[in-house]
Design a protein around this motif. Structure first.
Motif, PDB file in Angstrom:
ATOM      1  N   ILE A  64      33.539  43.198  14.269  1.00 51.19           N
ATOM      2  CA  ILE A  64      34.412  42.654  15.323  1.00 51.19           C
ATOM      3  C   ILE A  64      35.579  43.618  15.560  1.00 51.19           C
ATOM      4  O   ILE A  64      35.916  43.943  16.693  1.00 51.19           O
ATOM      5  CB  ILE A  64      34.928  41.249  14.945  1.00 51.19           C
ATOM      6  N   MET A  65      36.166  44.096  14.442  1.00 53.95           N
ATOM      7  CA  MET A  65      37.286  45.033  14.561  1.00 53.95           C
ATOM      8  C   MET A  65      36.876  46.295  15.306  1.00 53.95           C
ATOM      9  O   MET A  65      37.625  46.798  16.154  1.00 53.95           O
ATOM     10  CB  MET A  65      37.797  45.429  13.168  1.00 53.95           C
ATOM     11  N   LEU A  66      35.706  46.805  14.987  1.00 52.01           N
ATOM     12  CA  LEU A  66      35.227  48.015  15.644  1.00 52.01           C
ATOM     13  C   LEU A  66      35.210  47.832  17.159  1.00 52.01           C
ATOM     14  O   LEU A  66      35.727  48.659  17.911  1.00 52.01           O
ATOM     15  CB  LEU A  66      33.816  48.349  15.123  1.00 52.01           C
ATOM     16  N   SER A  67      34.639  46.729  17.597  1.00 53.90           N
ATOM     17  CA  SER A  67      34.595  46.481  19.046  1.00 53.90           C
ATOM     18  C   SER A  67      35.978  46.208  19.612  1.00 53.90           C
ATOM     19  O   SER A  67      36.312  46.655  20.707  1.00 53.90           O
ATOM     20  CB  SER A  67      33.705  45.275  19.360  1.00 53.90           C
ATOM     21  N   LEU A  68      36.759  45.461  18.835  1.00 53.77           N
ATOM     22  CA  LEU A  68      38.108  45.109  19.294  1.00 53.77           C
ATOM     23  C   LEU A  68      38.928  46.372  19.577  1.00 53.77           C
ATOM     24  O   LEU A  68      39.586  46.476  20.613  1.00 53.77           O
ATOM     25  CB  LEU A  68      38.788  44.271  18.215  1.00 53.77           C
ATOM     26  N   LEU A  69      38.855  47.332  18.645  1.00 53.33           N
ATOM     27  CA  LEU A  69      39.631  48.562  18.820  1.00 53.33           C
ATOM     28  C   LEU A  69      39.136  49.349  20.024  1.00 53.33           C
ATOM     29  O   LEU A  69      39.927  49.755  20.889  1.00 53.33           O
ATOM     30  CB  LEU A  69      39.532  49.453  17.573  1.00 53.33           C
ATOM     31  N   THR A  70      37.830  49.577  20.092  1.00 49.72           N
ATOM     32  CA  THR A  70      37.333  50.412  21.186  1.00 49.72           C
ATOM     33  C   THR A  70      37.529  49.710  22.529  1.00 49.72           C
ATOM     34  O   THR A  70      37.934  50.348  23.501  1.00 49.72           O
ATOM     35  CB  THR A  70      35.846  50.761  20.994  1.00 49.72           C
ATOM     36  N   GLN A  71      37.295  48.405  22.573  1.00 49.67           N
ATOM     37  CA  GLN A  71      37.461  47.679  23.835  1.00 49.67           C
ATOM     38  C   GLN A  71      38.921  47.646  24.277  1.00 49.67           C
ATOM     39  O   GLN A  71      39.216  47.819  25.447  1.00 49.67           O
ATOM     40  CB  GLN A  71      36.935  46.244  23.714  1.00 49.67           C
ATOM     41  N   SER A  72      39.820  47.395  23.327  1.00 50.72           N
ATOM     42  CA  SER A  72      41.245  47.348  23.683  1.00 50.72           C
ATOM     43  C   SER A  72      41.666  48.668  24.286  1.00 50.72           C
ATOM     44  O   SER A  72      42.328  48.707  25.327  1.00 50.72           O
ATOM     45  CB  SER A  72      42.105  47.078  22.445  1.00 50.72           C
ATOM     46  N   ILE A  73      41.283  49.753  23.608  1.00 51.84           N
ATOM     47  CA  ILE A  73      41.714  51.066  24.091  1.00 51.84           C
ATOM     48  C   ILE A  73      41.102  51.359  25.451  1.00 51.84           C
ATOM     49  O   ILE A  73      41.795  51.758  26.384  1.00 51.84           O
ATOM     50  CB  ILE A  73      41.357  52.161  23.068  1.00 51.84           C
ATOM     51  N   SER A  74      39.801  51.126  25.591  1.00 52.00           N
ATOM     52  CA  SER A  74      39.184  51.508  26.860  1.00 52.00           C
ATOM     53  C   SER A  74      39.662  50.602  27.999  1.00 52.00           C
ATOM     54  O   SER A  74      39.943  51.090  29.092  1.00 52.00           O
ATOM     55  CB  SER A  74      37.657  51.539  26.755  1.00 52.00           C
ATOM     56  N   ALA A 109      46.474  41.661  29.671  1.00 52.65           N
ATOM     57  CA  ALA A 109      45.116  41.446  30.175  1.00 52.65           C
ATOM     58  C   ALA A 109      44.103  42.201  29.321  1.00 52.65           C
ATOM     59  O   ALA A 109      43.053  41.654  28.966  1.00 52.65           O
ATOM     60  CB  ALA A 109      45.023  41.877  31.631  1.00 52.65           C
ATOM     61  N   ALA A 110      44.424  43.442  28.980  1.00 57.82           N
ATOM     62  CA  ALA A 110      43.487  44.232  28.168  1.00 57.82           C
ATOM     63  C   ALA A 110      43.257  43.554  26.827  1.00 57.82           C
ATOM     64  O   ALA A 110      42.119  43.459  26.340  1.00 57.82           O
ATOM     65  CB  ALA A 110      44.027  45.650  27.971  1.00 57.82           C
ATOM     66  N   ALA A 111      44.349  43.067  26.223  1.00 53.50           N
ATOM     67  CA  ALA A 111      44.228  42.417  24.919  1.00 53.50           C
ATOM     68  C   ALA A 111      43.437  41.114  25.042  1.00 53.50           C
ATOM     69  O   ALA A 111      42.577  40.818  24.205  1.00 53.50           O
ATOM     70  CB  ALA A 111      45.614  42.152  24.334  1.00 53.50           C
ATOM     71  N   SER A 114      39.764  41.873  25.165  1.00 51.10           N
ATOM     72  CA  SER A 114      39.112  42.281  23.923  1.00 51.10           C
ATOM     73  C   SER A 114      39.078  41.132  22.923  1.00 51.10           C
ATOM     74  O   SER A 114      38.131  41.043  22.133  1.00 51.10           O
ATOM     75  CB  SER A 114      39.728  43.551  23.333  1.00 51.10           C
ATOM     76  N   VAL A 115      40.061  40.215  22.976  1.00 52.86           N
ATOM     77  CA  VAL A 115      39.976  39.031  22.108  1.00 52.86           C
ATOM     78  C   VAL A 115      38.745  38.212  22.495  1.00 52.86           C
ATOM     79  O   VAL A 115      37.973  37.764  21.632  1.00 52.86           O
ATOM     80  CB  VAL A 115      41.264  38.184  22.198  1.00 52.86           C
ATOM     81  N   ALA A 147      44.487  43.432  18.830  1.00 52.36           N
ATOM     82  CA  ALA A 147      44.148  43.631  20.241  1.00 52.36           C
ATOM     83  C   ALA A 147      45.363  44.127  21.015  1.00 52.36           C
ATOM     84  O   ALA A 147      45.272  45.075  21.806  1.00 52.36           O
ATOM     85  CB  ALA A 147      43.626  42.326  20.848  1.00 52.36           C
ATOM     86  N   VAL A 148      46.526  43.515  20.753  1.00 52.61           N
ATOM     87  CA  VAL A 148      47.733  43.926  21.474  1.00 52.61           C
ATOM     88  C   VAL A 148      48.126  45.352  21.098  1.00 52.61           C
ATOM     89  O   VAL A 148      48.417  46.194  21.957  1.00 52.61           O
ATOM     90  CB  VAL A 148      48.890  42.938  21.192  1.00 52.61           C
ATOM     91  N   THR A 149      48.116  45.635  19.776  1.00 55.37           N
ATOM     92  CA  THR A 149      48.521  46.963  19.330  1.00 55.37           C
ATOM     93  C   THR A 149      47.645  48.046  19.954  1.00 55.37           C
ATOM     94  O   THR A 149      48.144  49.039  20.475  1.00 55.37           O
ATOM     95  CB  THR A 149      48.425  47.045  17.793  1.00 55.37           C
ATOM     96  N   PHE A 150      46.341  47.845  19.903  1.00 58.06           N
ATOM     97  CA  PHE A 150      45.470  48.899  20.397  1.00 58.06           C
ATOM     98  C   PHE A 150      45.392  48.913  21.919  1.00 58.06           C
ATOM     99  O   PHE A 150      45.081  49.946  22.513  1.00 58.06           O
ATOM    100  CB  PHE A 150      44.100  48.842  19.721  1.00 58.06           C
TER     101      PHE A 150
END
Lengths: 253, 306
Positions: A64-74, A109-111, A114-115, A147-150
């Protein structure tokens, strides 16, 4: 505060997500399934348990973290890069919207996206393994904070990038390796002592460890260290965003 | 009444060292239509961008409606609508969504009736459910204008509004501008089409190389700088001016088919009768006489060349 302005940006960004809902959700679901097949079945056949948790269930928080990080950033980097690229940024800059309000709209919105994706992955994994969440509050807290941080980090990348390829560089060269090396699919305690020490310099270790604790009460570092480090990363990103708006970097000349 | 836009000592130097604006001083009254003329790179867009909050000024004061554009940016930006020069639109959106987005972004409550009114006035109502990418260039320009009007601004900036626009849209646009002016909206436009400034504006500012060379009431400007030219169309071409006519300041033009006489329409009382008598005396036949007033364009080119 121009709350209407913030919610306009937020809703607009979310609409973009729902317009492409199928693409937005199908890829995380497919990759989750793949990870289960590859890691869960292939490796899980040899490693049955880590810290008393079945291997299949153990990798769920990391995945979940892996997707959360990449999705948040992208999501966040694209969200702010695109108006800069297409020129529509003029409207945000000329609106009675402060820098902080712009960040709230775009990053929020981005966060949020990804959540949502994180929760979809969680739901998908329950189809493969039985997942228990011992501390739902902490789980949501880590999910949202990360999600917010990334997303903030992605927002910075979206401001810094001056081409589409630059949007990809940092996620590909830094974030993906850090996530894979951050204990997504293993406990860092299985590493030789030297690499364990190196791992403590990887911020992602703290995110995954705290998140996993919320599920199974097993962690590589203590919960409060995880939480503290997550807040530190968020503060660093906030400071960077603050600096960007003060100097107008890449936004105003 | 205090000016709605007050600019004093405004300068902008870009990080490259390029000085785009030098010590600009300008007051614009409420309800005025002000035309900013100048060649490419003169600083027109920079000046507009500073007032709108897109570019940061280097020094000086800029007030909109008495509010400082930086310290009280919410108040000033709420008053301002901007139609940019380029067609900056998010092409995947529908016309209606794009226009209502602009309204709430500026902090106003949703008002479908107002959006409908604006779309109808700009002949966009039939296209409201079309995606912007499906629209022609002229239609996209209309969408930009609708977006700028969505939050009912008190000041409207039109940056080169008629560049690449067809006649019909130009007519529509000027009708909208006139309507806005009747409601007390101040309009500031930059343009290359000098006839438009001549037709629309109350006052004209000429900007060149970052300096505001001149700000003048359009009529005064035309009169002050307006040269008049009297053309006499001759029956027989002339190669040299007869002796008797020298001293009148005549010039031979159009390969000898015309005699031209230039004079200052306002400050000089030309002796046209004497001139015509002179022609008779010299037995030079002519079949037509015409006078022309120099246009704003000629005035403008004369100023910029200096």
């Amino acid at each position: 505060m121009n709350w209407r302005g913030v919610s306009t940006i937020f809703v607009y960004e979310m609409k973009r997500f729902f317009r492409t809902l199928f693409q937005s959700l199908i890829s995380p679901v497919i990759s989750t399934t793949l990870y289960f097949v590859v890691f869960g079945s292939a490796i899980g056949g040899r490693i049955t348990q880590i810290d008393g948790v079945s291997y299949g269930a153990f990798i769920v928080p990391g995945m979940i973290m892996l997707s959360l990080l990449t999705q948040s950033i992208s999501n966040a980097s694209f969200g702010i890069y695109f108006p800069r690229f297409s020129g529509t940024i003029y409207e945000y800059l000329s609106a009675p919207v402060s820098a902080m309000e712009m960040v709230m709209g775009f990053v929020g919105a981005a966060a949020a996206k990804s959540v949502l994706i994180g929760l979809v992955i969680l739901a998908t994994s329950t189809l493969f393994v039985s997942v228990s969440i011992m501390h739902p509050f902490w789980m949501m807290l880590f999910l949202v904070l990360t999600a917010v941080t990334f997303s903030l980090f992605g927002f910075i990348i979206g401001l810094w990038a001056d081409g589409f390829e630059k949007l990809q560089i940092i996620p590909l060269l830094i974030v993906t390796p850090l996530t894979f090396l951050g204990g997504s699919f293993y406990s860092i305690r299985v590493l030789p002592p030297f690499w364990q020490q190196v791992s403590y310099f990887n911020p992602v270790v703290y995110l995954i460890s705290g998140f996993r604790w919320a599920f199974y009460e097993v962690s590589d570092v203590s919960l409060y260290v995880s939480l503290g480090m997550t807040c530190v990363f968020m503060a660093v990103c906030l400071l960077a965003v603050g600096w960007i708006f003060r100097t107008g970097y890449r936004l105003k000349t | 009444m205090p000016p709605i836009i007050h600019v004093a000592g405004l300068s902008k130097t870009y990080s490259s060292g390029f000085s785009a604006l030098k010590n600009i001083k300008l007051d614009i009254g409420q309800g005025e239509i002000f035309a900013l003329l100048g060649p490419n790179g003169a600083g027109k867009t920079t000046l507009i961008s500073i007032l709108c909050g897109i570019v940061t000024k280097s020094s000086g004061t800029a007030l909109v409606g008495g509010h400082d554009i930086e310290r009280e940016f919410r108040a000033t930006r709420r008053m301002i609508g901007l139609v940019p020069q380029e067609l900056h639109l998010s092409i995947f959106e529908k016309v209606w969504d794009a226009v209502s987005f602009s309204r709430t972004l500026f902090g106003l409550p949703r008002n479908d009736g107002q959006i409908e009114l604006i779309l109808k006035e700009l002949s966009l109502w039939d296209k409201r459910n079309d995606k912007i990418m499906a629209l022609s260039g002229g239609m996209k320009r209309r969408v930009l204008i609708a977006k700028a009007l969505a939050h009912e601004p008190k000041v409207l900036f039109l940056d080169e509004p008629t560049a690449g626009v067809d006649v019909e849209l130009r007519k529509d646009m000027w009708n909208v501008v006139r309507g806005l002016r009747e409601n007390g909206v101040t309009i500031i436009l930059t343009t290359h089409y000098i006839e438009e400034a001549e037709e629309m504006a109350d006052r004209v500012g000429v900007i060149n190389k970052g300096e505001l060379i001149l700000v003048e009431d359009k009529k005064t400007l035309m009169e002050k700088l307006g040269q008049k030219r009297l053309s006499i169309l001759l029956d027989q071409p002339l190669s040299t001016l007869p002796k008797k006519l020298q001293g009148h300041g005549l010039e031979i033009a159009d390969g000898g088919k015309q005699l031209q006489y230039r004079y200052d329409g306002r400050h000089q009382k030309p002796d046209i009768a004497g001139l015509l008598r002179g022609l008779d005396a010299a037995k030079i036949g002519y079949h037509d006489v015409a006078t022309t007033q120099s246009s704003l364009e000629e005035i403008f080119l004369g100023l910029v060349k200096q």
